[in-house]
Scaffold this motif. Structure first.
Motif, PDB file in Angstrom:
ATOM      1  N   LEU A  45       2.995   4.624  -0.997  1.00  0.00           N
ATOM      2  CA  LEU A  45       2.696   5.812  -1.789  1.00  0.00           C
ATOM      3  C   LEU A  45       3.993   6.482  -2.230  1.00  0.00           C
ATOM      4  O   LEU A  45       5.018   6.405  -1.539  1.00  0.00           O
ATOM      5  N   ASP A  70       0.817  -1.220   0.000  1.00  0.00           N
ATOM      6  CA  ASP A  70       0.000   0.000   0.000  1.00  0.00           C
ATOM      7  C   ASP A  70       0.847   1.265   0.000  1.00  0.00           C
ATOM      8  O   ASP A  70       0.384   2.340   0.398  1.00  0.00           O
ATOM      9  N   PRO A  82      -0.190   6.140  -5.936  1.00  0.00           N
ATOM     10  CA  PRO A  82       0.152   4.778  -5.518  1.00  0.00           C
ATOM     11  C   PRO A  82       1.566   4.441  -5.989  1.00  0.00           C
ATOM     12  O   PRO A  82       1.928   4.721  -7.143  1.00  0.00           O
ATOM     13  N   TYR A  83       2.349   3.867  -5.100  1.00  0.00           N
ATOM     14  CA  TYR A  83       3.730   3.552  -5.465  1.00  0.00           C
ATOM     15  C   TYR A  83       3.791   2.650  -6.700  1.00  0.00           C
ATOM     16  O   TYR A  83       4.635   2.841  -7.583  1.00  0.00           O
ATOM     17  N   ILE A 103       5.112  10.410  -3.193  1.00  0.00           N
ATOM     18  CA  ILE A 103       4.634  11.796  -3.113  1.00  0.00           C
ATOM     19  C   ILE A 103       5.564  12.665  -3.944  1.00  0.00           C
ATOM     20  O   ILE A 103       6.713  12.918  -3.562  1.00  0.00           O
ATOM     21  N   ALA A 161       0.271  12.904  -4.191  1.00  0.00           N
ATOM     22  CA  ALA A 161       0.438  11.517  -3.772  1.00  0.00           C
ATOM     23  C   ALA A 161      -0.093  10.574  -4.843  1.00  0.00           C
ATOM     24  O   ALA A 161      -1.184  10.778  -5.386  1.00  0.00           O
TER      25      ALA A 161
END
Length: 230
Positions: free
Chosen positions: A202, A200, A214-215, A204, A212
């Protein structure tokens, strides 16, 4: 410019567009990988010649962030100087500017791989530091919890532009982008960073405003090549 507020292990933090981290409750500003004196080190070692203004540009951003946030405490997360000689070689006006910023503030230099020992400028010097639940160090540990680190200079590609970014994998770690002017970057999807991010996580992005993502999505948008200034 717009900061981004987020929560990490229960602490309310702010990612600033400059790449600094603000912890309002602790009146704390955190920056990583300033790399003061990079152009001087390259010239000293016969490398590429760069305009010797990166220290001044970085100090200008730091001055503005301290003024905006009113921070009374500062943590520099390592590689603040491009090598241990760089603090001695600062231009007198740059050194005075830095000392003015440090005056009256609780200033901590975390050791990095470029500056693995205390320099000649004041403040405190430690390998690591805990404040509240957060653990501040230069390089992320694989088994970390509530860790804030730097070192990797993460970047992502957004709308065709390369932007430094924070990487957040709560509750394990928060990785800051490089704050210095002449710093390269490692793509956020690189193997070293992917191994540190949870499902989960992120990313930024910094810039005029923090955004931000989602990674997983950020890691898929990769340039042709990545380089990390170490």
């Amino acid at each position: 410019m717009e900061a981004l507020a987020f929560t990490f292990v229960g602490h309310a933090l702010r990612a600033l567009p400059s790449g600094a981290l603000h912890w309002p409750e602790e009146h704390l500003l955190v920056v990583s990988d300033l790399h003061f004196g990079k152009s001087a080190r390259l010239a000293r070692r016969g490398g590429s010649l760069l305009p010797p203004y990166e220290t001044r540009a970085t100090l200008g951003r730091l001055d503005a962030d301290l003024e905006t946030t009113g921070a009374r405490r500062v943590i520099c997360l390592g590689d603040s100087f491009d090598d241990l000689a760089a603090s001695d070689e600062m231009e007198p006006e740059d050194r005075l500017w830095l000392l003015r910023l440090m005056a009256g503030r609780d200033w901590l230099w975390i050791e990095g791989n470029h500056d693995p020992g205390p320099g000649t400028i004041g403040g405190s010097h430690l390998a690591e530091r805990r404040i509240g639940r957060l653990h501040f160090r230069h390089i992320a540990a694989s088994d970390a919890s509530a860790e804030v680190s730097g070192h990797y200079h993460p970047k992502l590609t957004l709308a065709g532009q390369r932007r430094p970014c924070f990487l957040l994998s709560d509750p394990a770690r928060l990785i800051l982008p490089a704050y210095g002017t002449y710093t390269g970057g490692l793509d956020c999807g690189a193997t070293e960073l992917a191994a540190l991010m949870g499902p989960d996580a992120l990313a930024i992005a910094t810039g005029r405003r923090c955004l931000a993502l989602p990674y997983a999505a950020a890691a898929q948008s990769r340039p042709r090549s990545s380089s990390l200034s170490r």
